[in-house]
Design a protein around this motif. Structure first.
Motif, short mmCIF file in Angstrom:
data_model
loop_
_atom_site.label_atom_id
_atom_site.label_comp_id
_atom_site.label_asym_id
_atom_site.label_seq_id
_atom_site.Cartn_x
_atom_site.Cartn_y
_atom_site.Cartn_z
N VAL A 235 0.84 -1.21 0.00
CA VAL A 235 0.00 0.00 0.00
C VAL A 235 0.87 1.25 0.00
CG1 VAL A 235 -1.73 1.31 1.28
CG2 VAL A 235 -1.91 -1.17 1.14
N SER A 236 1.85 1.29 0.89
CA SER A 236 2.73 2.45 0.95
C SER A 236 3.48 2.65 -0.36
CB SER A 236 3.73 2.30 2.11
OG SER A 236 3.06 2.29 3.35
N ALA A 237 3.97 1.56 -0.95
CA ALA A 237 4.70 1.66 -2.22
C ALA A 237 3.80 2.13 -3.34
CB ALA A 237 5.32 0.30 -2.57
N ALA A 238 2.56 1.63 -3.37
CA ALA A 238 1.62 2.01 -4.43
C ALA A 238 1.22 3.47 -4.31
CB ALA A 238 0.39 1.11 -4.38
N LEU A 239 0.94 3.93 -3.09
CA LEU A 239 0.59 5.34 -2.89
C LEU A 239 1.76 6.25 -3.25
CD1 LEU A 239 -1.39 5.15 0.48
CD2 LEU A 239 -2.33 5.47 -1.82
N PHE A 240 2.96 5.82 -2.91
CA PHE A 240 4.16 6.59 -3.27
C PHE A 240 4.31 6.66 -4.78
CE2 PHE A 240 8.59 6.86 -4.47
CZ PHE A 240 9.06 7.92 -3.70
N LEU A 241 4.13 5.53 -5.46
CA LEU A 241 4.30 5.48 -6.91
C LEU A 241 3.26 6.35 -7.60
CD1 LEU A 241 5.74 4.25 -9.36
CD2 LEU A 241 4.15 2.33 -9.23
N GLN A 242 2.03 6.29 -7.13
CA GLN A 242 0.97 7.09 -7.74
C GLN A 242 1.26 8.58 -7.62
OE1 GLN A 242 -1.82 8.85 -5.76
NE2 GLN A 242 -2.32 9.77 -7.75
N ALA A 243 1.68 9.01 -6.42
CA ALA A 243 1.98 10.42 -6.21
C ALA A 243 3.21 10.86 -7.01
CB ALA A 243 2.18 10.69 -4.73
N ALA A 244 4.23 10.01 -7.06
CA ALA A 244 5.47 10.36 -7.75
C ALA A 244 5.25 10.49 -9.26
CB ALA A 244 6.56 9.32 -7.47
N THR A 245 4.51 9.56 -9.85
CA THR A 245 4.26 9.64 -11.29
C THR A 245 3.38 10.84 -11.62
OG1 THR A 245 2.44 8.05 -11.00
CG2 THR A 245 4.56 7.18 -11.74
N ALA A 246 2.46 11.20 -10.71
CA ALA A 246 1.63 12.38 -10.94
C ALA A 246 2.47 13.65 -10.97
CB ALA A 246 0.55 12.48 -9.86
N ILE A 247 3.45 13.73 -10.08
CA ILE A 247 4.32 14.91 -10.05
C ILE A 247 5.12 15.02 -11.35
CG2 ILE A 247 6.40 15.86 -8.98
CD1 ILE A 247 5.37 14.92 -6.33
N GLY A 248 5.74 13.91 -11.76
CA GLY A 248 6.53 13.94 -12.98
C GLY A 248 5.70 14.28 -14.20
N ALA A 249 4.52 13.67 -14.30
CA ALA A 249 3.66 13.93 -15.45
C ALA A 249 3.15 15.36 -15.45
CB ALA A 249 2.48 12.95 -15.44
N ARG A 250 2.90 15.91 -14.28
CA ARG A 250 2.41 17.29 -14.20
C ARG A 250 3.48 18.27 -14.71
NH1 ARG A 250 -0.81 19.58 -8.87
NH2 ARG A 250 -1.67 21.46 -9.84
N TRP A 251 4.72 18.00 -14.37
CA TRP A 251 5.81 18.86 -14.82
C TRP A 251 5.98 18.78 -16.34
CZ3 TRP A 251 8.76 22.65 -12.91
CH2 TRP A 251 9.92 23.00 -13.62
N VAL A 252 6.02 17.57 -16.88
CA VAL A 252 6.18 17.39 -18.32
C VAL A 252 4.99 18.01 -19.06
CG1 VAL A 252 6.29 15.67 -20.17
CG2 VAL A 252 7.59 15.32 -18.06
N ALA A 253 3.78 17.82 -18.54
CA ALA A 253 2.61 18.39 -19.19
C ALA A 253 2.66 19.92 -19.19
CB ALA A 253 1.34 17.91 -18.47
N GLY A 254 3.17 20.51 -18.12
CA GLY A 254 3.28 21.97 -18.07
C GLY A 254 4.24 22.51 -19.11
N ARG A 255 5.39 21.89 -19.25
CA ARG A 255 6.36 22.34 -20.25
C ARG A 255 5.83 22.14 -21.66
NH1 ARG A 255 11.49 23.45 -18.73
NH2 ARG A 255 12.28 22.83 -20.78
#
Length: 393
Positions: A235-255
């Motif tokens: 659970v902890s790993a999955a929640l971490f992965l979901q949040a981390a990929t959202a951050i990376g995708a948000r940055w790429v989408a902004g640029r």
């Protein structure tokens, strides 16, 4: 990066960390206090209901009292009530838990709407996508750390430790509000929330984003319950992965959006979110859960940046407060609605079927996404020119 924007990021850290620390912990606390899985959904729904109601009122409060007072009040209301959950045995009462969630939700609404409008003012329009991505990275970093950390601390250090930490963090950032700019006089009459709901240029991307937020509320509330109890590390790993990929995708989408426009990113973000929910359905499989959370996180990050950038771009500065409120309304209403509906659905079907059904139903948002795509290719009237109705924005 200016000094006011830096101070604004400080307040984002305090608010986001305080919010995400308890997002999955309070449902666990409610369930273990004797309320069952229904209490878990109720606690999240109460938090989101108060947040949604607060977001509807926040633009009016900001216009009357200014950014700083609204933001500071929100930080206090978000943090201080967490301490009341340390009072035993009263804190184990479901009514007490819901009351705390209601106050914290109202406080969070004030921080995101008042602070969100201020953030839009502090970012140059030509860098809006990347600027909002930076804000999203700072906010999302708190979810990467605080969301799984809250669950871990609750299991290893006890609920009281998490409740105290979630109170201290927002309260500690209140002094930073004094360095933020005062309210600026609007060049024209500020838009109202009714205008926002009546305007397709704002309502359509908000509807699409709200659909993806359904999944976010389900994941935060029910993933810790859907995964077998002996796999807490998953659970902890999955929640971490979901949040981390959202951050990376948000940055790429902004640029990408600053260079090519954000409109073309809305549908891919939605489809990735739906695919992530479908992939997560076999919750007994670690691979399925991790792949599903990676897909959902990527799609959610794209949808966050693309819809928010579109909505700010379609209003004059006097409409930033409403754009912020409507976007956050979609976020929190989606999370709250997702939690309560998924709780009812999973009670009859089980978690696997409920996750799969949610993923399939999310594709219905392709309809407003298609209409918004058509809208984005039409000429945009210049703000302030012509009639004063909502169509001008």
């Amino acid at each position: 990066m200016t000094w006011p924007l830096t101070l604004r990021l400080v307040t984002i850290v305090g608010a986001s960390a305080g919010f995400f620390l308890l997002l999955s912990v309070v449902p666990l606390y409610a369930e273990e206090s004797g309320g069952g899985s229904g209490a878990a959904g109720l606690s999240t729904s109460a938090l989101m209901l108060a947040t949604v109601c607060g977001e509807l009122a926040a633009p009016r409060l900001t216009a009357r009292f200014g950014y700083r007072l609204v933001l500071a009040t929100g930080l206090v209301l978000l943090g201080a009530p967490s301490l009341l959950l340390t009072v035993s045995p009263m804190a184990q009462s479901m009514g007490w838990i819901v009351a705390v969630c209601l106050v914290r939700g109202a406080g969070f609404a004030l921080t995101v709407v008042g602070g969100g409008a201020l953030t839009a003012v502090l970012i140059p329009p030509e860098r809006r996508g990347e600027g909002l991505a930076l804000v999203g990275v700072v906010s999302g970093a708190q979810s990467v750390v605080a969301l799984p950390l809250g669950v871990w601390l609750a299991r290893h250090a006890g609920f009281t430790t998490v409740f105290v930490l979630a109170a201290v963090l927002p309260l500690a950032t209140v002094p930073a509000v004094a360095g933020l700019p005062r309210r600026e006089a609007a060049a024209r009459k500020p838009l109202g929330m009714v205008d926002g709901f009546r305007t397709p240029a704002l309502a359509l991307p908000a509807a699409v984003f709200g659909t993806t937020a359904l999944g976010a509320g389900i994941i935060a509330t029910f993933l810790p319950l859907a995964v077998p109890p002996d796999r807490a590390a998953l659970v902890s790993a999955a929640l971490f992965l979901q949040a981390a990929t959202a951050i990376g995708a948000r940055w790429v989408a902004g640029r990408y959006g600053d260079r090519h426009g954000p409109a073309g990113l809305v549908v891919p973000g939605l489809l990735l979110c739906a695919g992530g929910m479908l992939a997560t359905a076999p919750t007994g499989s670690a691979a399925a859960v991790l792949v599903g959370m990676a897909l959902f996180g990527t799609g959610f990050g794209i949808a966050q940046n693309a819809t928010q950038t579109l909505m700010y771009a379609r209003v004059p500065p006097s409409g930033y407060g409403v754009a912020s409120a409507l976007w956050n309304f979609a976020y929190d209403a989606g999370m709250g609605l997702g939690a309560v509906l998924f709780g009812l659905l999973s009670a009859g079907t089980g978690y696997a079927v409920a996750f799969a059904a949610t993923g399939a139903l999310m594709t219905a948002a392709l309809v407003p996404a298609w209409y918004d795509h058509r809208l984005s290719h039409r000429p945009t009237p210049t703000p302030g020119v012509g009639s004063s109705g909502p169509g001008d924005i």
